[in-house]
Design a protein around this motif. Structure first.
Motif, PDB file in Angstrom:
ATOM      1  N   TRP A  72       0.819  -1.201   0.000  1.00 29.44           N
ATOM      2  CA  TRP A  72       0.000   0.000   0.000  1.00 29.44           C
ATOM      3  C   TRP A  72       0.860   1.261   0.000  1.00 29.44           C
ATOM      4  O   TRP A  72       0.531   2.233  -0.691  1.00 29.44           O
ATOM      5  N   CYS A  73       1.954   1.269   0.765  1.00 31.25           N
ATOM      6  CA  CYS A  73       2.832   2.448   0.806  1.00 31.25           C
ATOM      7  C   CYS A  73       3.452   2.723  -0.564  1.00 31.25           C
ATOM      8  O   CYS A  73       3.490   3.876  -1.014  1.00 31.25           O
ATOM      9  N   ARG A  75       2.257   1.757  -3.428  1.00 29.60           N
ATOM     10  CA  ARG A  75       1.138   2.146  -4.288  1.00 29.60           C
ATOM     11  C   ARG A  75       0.814   3.623  -4.104  1.00 29.60           C
ATOM     12  O   ARG A  75       0.632   4.353  -5.082  1.00 29.60           O
ATOM     13  N   ALA A  76       0.763   4.073  -2.865  1.00 31.70           N
ATOM     14  CA  ALA A  76       0.462   5.483  -2.605  1.00 31.70           C
ATOM     15  C   ALA A  76       1.563   6.385  -3.158  1.00 31.70           C
ATOM     16  O   ALA A  76       1.271   7.428  -3.764  1.00 31.70           O
TER      17      ALA A  76
END
Length: 89
Positions: A72-73, A75-76
């Motif tokens: 997620w990190c 991706r962000a």
């Protein structure tokens, strides 16, 4: 395997996924068989990320959360840096 290495595996999975997506987007305009490129790239990215998370889940279910956090990190960061995420007001 510890939490940091699980997060690193998740980050690498995200880099592979979004790097493949970037490659597909840049190649699809010049490819002679566009649908095959899009479908093939999607299946390849899904297989890579799925295999990484499957291998990690065999180490233990408690390592999936840091791996998803690493995914997620990255991706962000990719969405903000490359995608030009617009500010919502």
């Amino acid at each position: 395997m510890n939490f940091a290495s699980a997060a690193l595996v998740g980050a690498v999975a995200a880099l592979a996924c979004f790097g493949g997506l970037w490659f597909t987007i840049h190649r699809v305009t010049r490819a002679p068989f566009r649908p095959f490129l899009v479908v093939g790239s999607s299946l390849a990215r899904l297989a890579i990320v799925g295999a990484m998370f499957l291998a990690l889940s065999r180490e233990g279910i408690e390592l999936l959360l840091p791996a998803l956090g690493g995914f997620w990190c990255v991706r962000a960061c990719v969405m903000i840096c490359v995608g030009g995420l617009a500010r919502v007001r």
